[in-house]
Design an enzyme around this catalytic site. Structure first.
Site, PDB file in Angstrom:
ATOM      1  N   ASP A  18     -13.045   1.392  -5.164  1.00  0.00           N
ATOM      2  CA  ASP A  18     -13.927   0.997  -4.063  1.00  0.00           C
ATOM      3  C   ASP A  18     -13.188   1.046  -2.720  1.00  0.00           C
ATOM      4  O   ASP A  18     -11.975   0.833  -2.666  1.00  0.00           O
ATOM      5  CB  ASP A  18     -14.439  -0.420  -4.328  1.00  0.00           C
ATOM      6  N   HIS A  35     -13.980   9.776   0.648  1.00  0.00           N
ATOM      7  CA  HIS A  35     -14.087  10.179  -0.760  1.00  0.00           C
ATOM      8  C   HIS A  35     -13.066  11.276  -1.081  1.00  0.00           C
ATOM      9  O   HIS A  35     -12.510  11.307  -2.182  1.00  0.00           O
ATOM     10  CB  HIS A  35     -15.503  10.654  -1.073  1.00  0.00           C
ATOM     11  N   LEU A 129      -2.953  11.076 -22.557  1.00  0.00           N
ATOM     12  CA  LEU A 129      -3.827  10.098 -21.889  1.00  0.00           C
ATOM     13  C   LEU A 129      -5.259  10.625 -21.935  1.00  0.00           C
ATOM     14  O   LEU A 129      -5.483  11.814 -21.694  1.00  0.00           O
ATOM     15  CB  LEU A 129      -3.379   9.962 -20.420  1.00  0.00           C
TER      16      LEU A 129
HETATM   17  C1  FPP Z   1     -16.801   3.590  -3.627  1.00  0.00           C
HETATM   18  O1  FPP Z   1     -16.447   3.503  -2.283  1.00  0.00           O
HETATM   19  C2  FPP Z   1     -16.509   4.919  -4.101  1.00  0.00           C
HETATM   20  C3  FPP Z   1     -17.426   5.776  -4.611  1.00  0.00           C
HETATM   21  C4  FPP Z   1     -18.856   5.470  -4.739  1.00  0.00           C
HETATM   22  C5  FPP Z   1     -17.014   7.115  -5.036  1.00  0.00           C
HETATM   23  C6  FPP Z   1     -15.716   7.178  -5.767  1.00  0.00           C
HETATM   24  C7  FPP Z   1     -15.345   8.577  -5.854  1.00  0.00           C
HETATM   25  C8  FPP Z   1     -14.106   9.094  -5.703  1.00  0.00           C
HETATM   26  C9  FPP Z   1     -12.869   8.339  -5.562  1.00  0.00           C
HETATM   27  C10 FPP Z   1     -13.916  10.535  -5.638  1.00  0.00           C
HETATM   28  C11 FPP Z   1     -14.483  11.364  -6.725  1.00  0.00           C
HETATM   29  C12 FPP Z   1     -13.818  11.243  -8.021  1.00  0.00           C
HETATM   30  C13 FPP Z   1     -13.518  12.307  -8.790  1.00  0.00           C
HETATM   31  C14 FPP Z   1     -13.084  12.096 -10.174  1.00  0.00           C
HETATM   32  C15 FPP Z   1     -13.578  13.681  -8.306  1.00  0.00           C
HETATM   33  P1  FPP Z   1     -17.581   3.221  -1.207  1.00  0.00           P
HETATM   34  O2  FPP Z   1     -18.122   4.521  -0.752  1.00  0.00           O
HETATM   35  O3  FPP Z   1     -18.604   2.293  -1.787  1.00  0.00           O
HETATM   36  O4  FPP Z   1     -16.726   2.531  -0.106  1.00  0.00           O
HETATM   37  P2  FPP Z   1     -17.210   1.411   0.907  1.00  0.00           P
HETATM   38  O5  FPP Z   1     -17.650   0.232   0.074  1.00  0.00           O
HETATM   39  O6  FPP Z   1     -15.971   1.115   1.691  1.00  0.00           O
HETATM   40  O7  FPP Z   1     -18.330   1.994   1.733  1.00  0.00           O
END
Ligand code: FPP
Length: 241
Positions: A18, A35, A129
């Protein structure tokens, strides 16, 4: 690991990655850049897990609720996943990482689904893994899916046990997570592994996901190592009258 290796390494670590959006905002960048930075961060965390002997790593990348985000963000995330798989599958193989998916793969766009399936196939003989990618995953949805399948299979109610439910989940055959890490400081489960995480230890850190390092991962494992896991019992050092 520079310091002493913890005696107890979690067999299964699950991470709620997150804070990408807040990281992007703090750097004056569009959300998708957060992201992208979060995706870049995967390499060191996967390497760290493989290095220290973690056997299963589950990454919560896209929830069933994330479809409600703006279309540009959803499309951007799907493109990030495709690019990641194109670029990183060789590296995953070099690290001995096998890819597995949890969630509703069938409801993902065909090109993405095919890439996920292909990457699973290419990495299937790696044994160091297992990387469980939670994409289009929701804990409640997983339980609904399991119940539907049990009914379709004609399972009588007397045969429904915890072990049977385990076998109907997307995580069938995978040990429950020992340690769940959530970055960005939020104290929420967010529909992640709600059945499997019943006795998981938690490590919540204010660090935003793109800044979460291998060193902090090792710190989380050290803290986990010091925890007394009781699974509803009393402490082993406290069992005398
Ligand atoms: C949450 O942060 C994150 C996500 C919804 C996406 C997580 C995805 C990745 C780390 C990249 C993709 C992964 C792979 C395996 C290619 P948020 O957007 O909710 O952050 P915020 O709460 O600060 O707005």
């Amino acid at each position: 690991m520079t310091k002493k290796t913890p005696a107890k390494i979690p067999a299964h670590i699950a991470i709620i990655m997150d804070g990408n959006g807040r990281w992007a905002k703090a750097h004056g960048l569009p959300r998708l850049e957060g992201h992208r930075a979060g995706t870049e961060n995967l390499r060191q965390i996967i390497k760290g897990c493989a290095e220290i002997g973690v056997q299963h790593l589950t990454l919560y990348a896209f929830s069933t609720e994330n479809w409600s985000r703006p279309k540009t963000e959803v499309d951007g995330l799907l493109t990030i996943l495709e690019t990641y798989l194109d670029k990183e599958v060789d590296e995953l193989c070099a690290e001995g990482v096998r890819l597995h998916h949890i969630g509703r793969l069938e409801a993902m766009p065909e090109s993405v689904r095919k890439k996920v399936e292909h990457s699973i196939e290419v990495t299937c003989s790696n044994t160091k893994l297992i990387l469980h990618l939670a994409w289009n995953y929701g804990g409640r949805d997983e339980i609904v899916h399991a119940i539907q399948k049990m009914i379709r299979d004609g399972i009588p109610s007397k045969d429904v046990t915890e072990e049977l439910v385990d076998r109907y989940l997307f995580t069938a055959g995978t040990p429950d997570p020992d340690l769940i890490i959530r970055t960005s400081g939020e104290m929420r489960v967010s529909n992640f592994l709600i059945w499997q995480g019943a006795y998981a230890e938690w490590y919540v850190t204010p660090t935003l996901w793109p800044d979460f390092t291998k060193e902090e991962l090792f710190k989380a494992i050290e803290i986990y190592d010091q925890r007394d896991r009781r699974f509803g019992n009393i402490s082993s050092s406290n069992n005398e009258n």
